[in-house]
Design an enzyme around this catalytic site. Structure first.
Site, PDB file in Angstrom:
ATOM      1  N   ASP A  30      -0.344 -25.167 -11.892  1.00 35.18           N
ATOM      2  CA  ASP A  30       0.052 -23.782 -11.594  1.00 35.18           C
ATOM      3  C   ASP A  30      -1.047 -23.142 -10.767  1.00 35.18           C
ATOM      4  O   ASP A  30      -2.227 -23.471 -10.928  1.00 35.18           O
ATOM      5  CB  ASP A  30       0.263 -22.995 -12.901  1.00 35.18           C
ATOM      6  CG  ASP A  30       1.107 -21.740 -12.690  1.00 35.18           C
ATOM      7  OD1 ASP A  30       2.237 -21.699 -13.208  1.00 35.18           O
ATOM      8  OD2 ASP A  30       0.635 -20.805 -12.005  1.00 35.18           O
ATOM      9  N   LYS A  35      -3.596 -18.742 -16.514  1.00 33.44           N
ATOM     10  CA  LYS A  35      -2.603 -19.505 -17.270  1.00 33.44           C
ATOM     11  C   LYS A  35      -3.115 -20.922 -17.555  1.00 33.44           C
ATOM     12  O   LYS A  35      -3.004 -21.438 -18.670  1.00 33.44           O
ATOM     13  CB  LYS A  35      -1.329 -19.579 -16.422  1.00 33.44           C
ATOM     14  CG  LYS A  35      -0.046 -19.448 -17.209  1.00 33.44           C
ATOM     15  CD  LYS A  35       1.140 -19.432 -16.271  1.00 33.44           C
ATOM     16  CE  LYS A  35       1.657 -18.028 -16.045  1.00 33.44           C
ATOM     17  NZ  LYS A  35       2.752 -17.966 -15.073  1.00 33.44           N
ATOM     18  N   THR A  85      12.249 -17.843 -10.003  1.00 36.40           N
ATOM     19  CA  THR A  85      13.039 -17.334  -8.878  1.00 36.40           C
ATOM     20  C   THR A  85      13.462 -15.906  -9.226  1.00 36.40           C
ATOM     21  O   THR A  85      14.614 -15.648  -9.535  1.00 36.40           O
ATOM     22  CB  THR A  85      14.294 -18.200  -8.618  1.00 36.40           C
ATOM     23  OG1 THR A  85      14.993 -18.392  -9.867  1.00 36.40           O
ATOM     24  CG2 THR A  85      13.951 -19.531  -8.020  1.00 36.40           C
ATOM     25  N   THR A 121      16.176 -22.086 -11.428  1.00 29.53           N
ATOM     26  CA  THR A 121      17.543 -21.613 -11.173  1.00 29.53           C
ATOM     27  C   THR A 121      17.605 -21.099  -9.744  1.00 29.53           C
ATOM     28  O   THR A 121      16.880 -20.159  -9.397  1.00 29.53           O
ATOM     29  CB  THR A 121      17.901 -20.488 -12.161  1.00 29.53           C
ATOM     30  OG1 THR A 121      17.759 -21.019 -13.478  1.00 29.53           O
ATOM     31  CG2 THR A 121      19.326 -20.009 -11.961  1.00 29.53           C
ATOM     32  N   GLU A 148      18.018 -26.139 -16.282  1.00 32.17           N
ATOM     33  CA  GLU A 148      17.503 -25.966 -17.642  1.00 32.17           C
ATOM     34  C   GLU A 148      18.329 -24.890 -18.336  1.00 32.17           C
ATOM     35  O   GLU A 148      18.625 -23.873 -17.736  1.00 32.17           O
ATOM     36  CB  GLU A 148      16.049 -25.499 -17.495  1.00 32.17           C
ATOM     37  CG  GLU A 148      15.317 -25.339 -18.765  1.00 32.17           C
ATOM     38  CD  GLU A 148      15.335 -26.611 -19.548  1.00 32.17           C
ATOM     39  OE1 GLU A 148      14.828 -27.624 -19.060  1.00 32.17           O
ATOM     40  OE2 GLU A 148      15.883 -26.599 -20.669  1.00 32.17           O
ATOM     41  N   GLU A 152      14.879 -18.557 -24.666  1.00 30.83           N
ATOM     42  CA  GLU A 152      13.576 -18.170 -25.191  1.00 30.83           C
ATOM     43  C   GLU A 152      13.708 -18.011 -26.695  1.00 30.83           C
ATOM     44  O   GLU A 152      14.749 -17.594 -27.199  1.00 30.83           O
ATOM     45  CB  GLU A 152      13.105 -16.872 -24.530  1.00 30.83           C
ATOM     46  CG  GLU A 152      12.685 -17.120 -23.095  1.00 30.83           C
ATOM     47  CD  GLU A 152      12.238 -15.862 -22.372  1.00 30.83           C
ATOM     48  OE1 GLU A 152      11.740 -14.939 -23.026  1.00 30.83           O
ATOM     49  OE2 GLU A 152      12.399 -15.828 -21.150  1.00 30.83           O
ATOM     50  N   LYS A 208      24.486 -24.168 -13.740  1.00 33.27           N
ATOM     51  CA  LYS A 208      23.502 -23.261 -14.332  1.00 33.27           C
ATOM     52  C   LYS A 208      23.913 -21.798 -14.155  1.00 33.27           C
ATOM     53  O   LYS A 208      23.987 -21.035 -15.126  1.00 33.27           O
ATOM     54  CB  LYS A 208      22.133 -23.518 -13.688  1.00 33.27           C
ATOM     55  CG  LYS A 208      21.087 -22.498 -13.996  1.00 33.27           C
ATOM     56  CD  LYS A 208      20.663 -22.522 -15.441  1.00 33.27           C
ATOM     57  CE  LYS A 208      19.803 -21.331 -15.757  1.00 33.27           C
ATOM     58  NZ  LYS A 208      19.200 -21.400 -17.066  1.00 33.27           N
ATOM     59  N   CYS A 264      16.421 -14.001 -17.220  1.00 32.89           N
ATOM     60  CA  CYS A 264      17.469 -14.876 -16.670  1.00 32.89           C
ATOM     61  C   CYS A 264      18.785 -14.169 -16.378  1.00 32.89           C
ATOM     62  O   CYS A 264      19.137 -13.977 -15.230  1.00 32.89           O
ATOM     63  CB  CYS A 264      17.720 -16.058 -17.606  1.00 32.89           C
ATOM     64  SG  CYS A 264      16.357 -17.213 -17.607  1.00 32.89           S
ATOM     65  N   ARG A 333      10.740  -8.638 -19.603  1.00 29.97           N
ATOM     66  CA  ARG A 333      11.389  -8.587 -18.294  1.00 29.97           C
ATOM     67  C   ARG A 333      12.808  -8.028 -18.459  1.00 29.97           C
ATOM     68  O   ARG A 333      13.580  -8.525 -19.260  1.00 29.97           O
ATOM     69  CB  ARG A 333      11.429  -9.982 -17.652  1.00 29.97           C
ATOM     70  CG  ARG A 333      10.059 -10.450 -17.178  1.00 29.97           C
ATOM     71  CD  ARG A 333      10.096 -11.860 -16.635  1.00 29.97           C
ATOM     72  NE  ARG A 333      10.425 -12.838 -17.665  1.00 29.97           N
ATOM     73  CZ  ARG A 333      10.686 -14.120 -17.432  1.00 29.97           C
ATOM     74  NH1 ARG A 333      10.672 -14.583 -16.195  1.00 29.97           N
ATOM     75  NH2 ARG A 333      10.951 -14.938 -18.426  1.00 29.97           N
TER      76      ARG A 333
HETATM   77  C1  UDX Z   1      19.675 -17.227 -21.464  1.00 24.77           C
HETATM   78  C2  UDX Z   1      20.670 -18.368 -21.699  1.00 24.77           C
HETATM   79  O1  UDX Z   1      21.176 -18.322 -23.027  1.00 24.77           O
HETATM   80  C3  UDX Z   1      20.010 -19.701 -21.451  1.00 24.77           C
HETATM   81  O2  UDX Z   1      20.941 -20.752 -21.596  1.00 24.77           O
HETATM   82  C4  UDX Z   1      19.433 -19.709 -20.052  1.00 24.77           C
HETATM   83  O3  UDX Z   1      18.748 -20.915 -19.828  1.00 24.77           O
HETATM   84  C5  UDX Z   1      18.492 -18.544 -19.858  1.00 24.77           C
HETATM   85  O4  UDX Z   1      19.148 -17.315 -20.169  1.00 24.77           O
HETATM   86  P1  UDX Z   1      17.690 -16.147 -22.890  1.00 24.77           P
HETATM   87  O5  UDX Z   1      17.479 -15.232 -21.724  1.00 24.77           O
HETATM   88  O6  UDX Z   1      16.515 -16.771 -23.549  1.00 24.77           O
HETATM   89  O7  UDX Z   1      18.657 -17.349 -22.456  1.00 24.77           O
HETATM   90  O8  UDX Z   1      18.437 -15.291 -23.999  1.00 24.77           O
HETATM   91  P2  UDX Z   1      19.836 -15.268 -24.733  1.00 24.77           P
HETATM   92  O9  UDX Z   1      19.647 -15.695 -26.121  1.00 24.77           O
HETATM   93  O10 UDX Z   1      20.896 -15.911 -23.935  1.00 24.77           O
HETATM   94  O11 UDX Z   1      20.090 -13.694 -24.753  1.00 24.77           O
HETATM   95  C6  UDX Z   1      20.204 -12.961 -23.531  1.00 24.77           C
HETATM   96  C7  UDX Z   1      20.356 -11.488 -23.782  1.00 24.77           C
HETATM   97  O12 UDX Z   1      21.665 -11.221 -24.272  1.00 24.77           O
HETATM   98  C8  UDX Z   1      19.399 -10.891 -24.812  1.00 24.77           C
HETATM   99  O13 UDX Z   1      18.927  -9.648 -24.325  1.00 24.77           O
HETATM  100  C9  UDX Z   1      20.254 -10.704 -26.038  1.00 24.77           C
HETATM  101  O14 UDX Z   1      19.808  -9.658 -26.841  1.00 24.77           O
HETATM  102  C10 UDX Z   1      21.610 -10.379 -25.413  1.00 24.77           C
HETATM  103  N1  UDX Z   1      22.765 -10.687 -26.261  1.00 24.77           N
HETATM  104  C11 UDX Z   1      23.005 -11.955 -26.685  1.00 24.77           C
HETATM  105  C12 UDX Z   1      23.652  -9.661 -26.629  1.00 24.77           C
HETATM  106  O15 UDX Z   1      23.472  -8.501 -26.248  1.00 24.77           O
HETATM  107  N2  UDX Z   1      24.729  -9.967 -27.406  1.00 24.77           N
HETATM  108  C13 UDX Z   1      24.989 -11.225 -27.834  1.00 24.77           C
HETATM  109  O16 UDX Z   1      26.001 -11.420 -28.542  1.00 24.77           O
HETATM  110  C14 UDX Z   1      24.090 -12.255 -27.471  1.00 24.77           C
END
Ligand code: UDX
Length: 435
Positions: A30, A35, A85, A121, A148, A152, A208, A264, A333
């Site tokens: 990196d 980091k 990205t 992505t 991927e 998180e 993705k 994401c 974020r």
């Molecule tokens: C997401 C995708 O799930 C993952 O597959 C991809 O690789 C990256 O983006 P992540 O951002 O870690 O993962 O969080 P995720 O658990 O998907 O939740 C995303 C957001 O949606 C959170 O802010 C969560 O609070 C919200 N959420 C989730 C809701 O508001 N309601 C729900 O029922 C589920």
């Protein structure tokens, strides 16, 4: 296998540590020296359950090291590119500067027979463009795209035991070899029966972004139902339970509340729309603009609820529980929680916010906010309590005990994660979203 991982953020650091944990020899690279310094001593630069343990065991095995020197990639045969990205500052598209910089630095050190694997992505069409660059600079190397899907909070588990593996590979012998090499990298998951979808670049890239678009749509669908529920007196959580029993719909990702945030979903649906417009197919995903709008409206709704309950915002004491975009993360974020806290403060409310992991990140982003070390401290003398990130320690709070600390017993449950009856029984005015 000898692996390099370019980019050691949320995705790359987890990938590097997990690959070493699976028995591969890994170097993480990196440009961010801080980091690298942190990872080199086995310290995760962000909160991710399970990552410290994997980092520690991988470092002890001698199979994992980190450096800012791209030349270290020369010792590896498979190179994962896992840089970010983010959204561009002046539009919806993905900012490809980090991907392009990573490929150009990496290509100086790639040799014949190496496999370069994109994990970032990216807008559909990126892999084909980068494959041309590789053909020009190092024709003996092959490109694969291996998106991927990690969440998180579950990143190590999702990396070591993914629910599917998707490989975008070129046609012919080079593609078959790439699929074989990736199957060796992920040998334990493949042996455990994880479905492998080996396909072309464009399909892999689209898998993705379409998965994220679907998840975002599911959340905004239920939040749209919450808007209707709010004016009809219906309860969106009961509605979600009832429709979720239909196996074709399913209950997961139907939790109405302040909506999605994070590094994401928000930026990925915007980048997808932007790319579709570039391709002349903006109409196909125009609904994603609506998904985004529904999502952002929920944040405004919470600010309005506070105003409604307190009879204004200026001088109102608000105790905010949650700053991260979701529990089990320190990531702020595009966090609905932090945005709501900042908007309340801008409108003159006296906000005290807390989060089990995200306070330091939030303080850097919003130095003007007042932060507390505990829920008790955050809600002391509050006129309104706002629960926005459903950490277990917040949803388990005792309404009676907390009730003794506040000035007024008014709670707004931004995640519909509390039992309204229990809070009302303890003398609270309870407001959920869409119930
Ligand atoms: C997401 C995708 O799930 C993952 O597959 C991809 O690789 C990256 O983006 P992540 O951002 O870690 O993962 O969080 P995720 O658990 O998907 O939740 C995303 C957001 O949606 C959170 O802010 C969560 O609070 C919200 N959420 C989730 C809701 O508001 N309601 C729900 O029922 C589920």
């Amino acid at each position: 296998m000898r692996i390099s991982v370019i980019g050691c953020g949320y995705l790359g650091a987890v990938h590097a540590a997990s690959m070493a944990h699976l028995g591969h020899d890994v170097v993480g690279i990196d440009v961010d020296e801080a980091k690298i310094a942190s990872l080199s001593v086995g310290r995760a630069p962000f909160f991710e359950p399970g990552l410290p343990e994997v980092l520690e065991s991988a470092a002890a095995s001698g199979r994992l090291r980190f450096t800012s020197d791209f030349a270290a990639a020369a010792d590896a045969d498979i190179h994962f590119v896992a840089v970010g990205t983010p959204q561009v500052a002046d539009g919806d598209a993905a900012d490809m500067r980090f991907v392009d910089a990573a490929f150009s630095s990496l290509l100086e050190h790639v040799k014949d027979g190496d496999l370069i694997v994109g994990k970032s992505t990216v807008p559909v069409g990126t892999a084909a463009r980068l494959a041309e660059l590789i053909a020009e600079k190092q024709p003996g190397a092959t490109l694969a795209w291996n998106p991927e899907f990690l969440r998180e909070g579950f990143a190590v588990k999702d990396t070591v035991s993914p629910d599917r593996l998707v490989y975008g590979v070129p046609d012919g012998a080079a593609g078959e070899r790439a699929t074989g090499l990736l199957n060796e990298v992920y040998a334990s998951a493949v042996a455990a029966g994880t479905p492998v979808i080996s396909t072309d670049y464009a399909t892999a890239e689209l898998v993705k972004v379409s998965a994220n678009a679907f998840l975002a749509t599911k959340i905004s669908f239920i939040n749209a139902m919450a808007e209707i529920a709010e004016v009809t007196g219906a309860d969106v959580t009961k509605l979600a339970d009832a429709i979720g029993h239909d196996a074709r719909i399913g209950r997961r990702f139907l939790n109405a509340g302040v909506g999605f945030g994070g590094g994401c979903l928000p930026k990925d649906i915007r980048a997808f729309s932007a790319r579709a417009r570039e391709l002349g197919q903006g109409d196909a995903v125009r609904f994603l603009d609506e998904v985004d709008k529904i999502n952002l409206r929920r944040r405004t709704r919470v600010v309005e609820l506070v105003r409604e309950e307190a009879g204004g915002l200026a001088g109102v004491r608000v105790g905010v529980l949650g700053l991260a975009f979701k529990p089990h993360s320190d990531d702020i974020r595009d966090s609905p929680a932090l945005e709501i806290a900042m908007r309340l403060a801008e409108a003159g409310a006296l906000v005290t916010a807390t989060d089990p992991q995200a306070v330091e990140n939030a303080r850097r982003r919003a130095p003007g906010l007042v932060f507390a070390d505990s829920a008790e401290e955050a809600v002391r003398d509050a006129d309104v309590v706002l629960l926005i990130t459903e950490w277990p320690e917040f949803t388990a709070l005792d309404p009676v005990g907390i009730g003794a600390l506040v000035a007024h017993r008014t709670i707004i449950d931004g995640r519909n994660s509390l039992d309204p009856a229990a809070w009302r029984a303890a003398g609270w005015t309870y407001r959920g979203l869409g119930r």
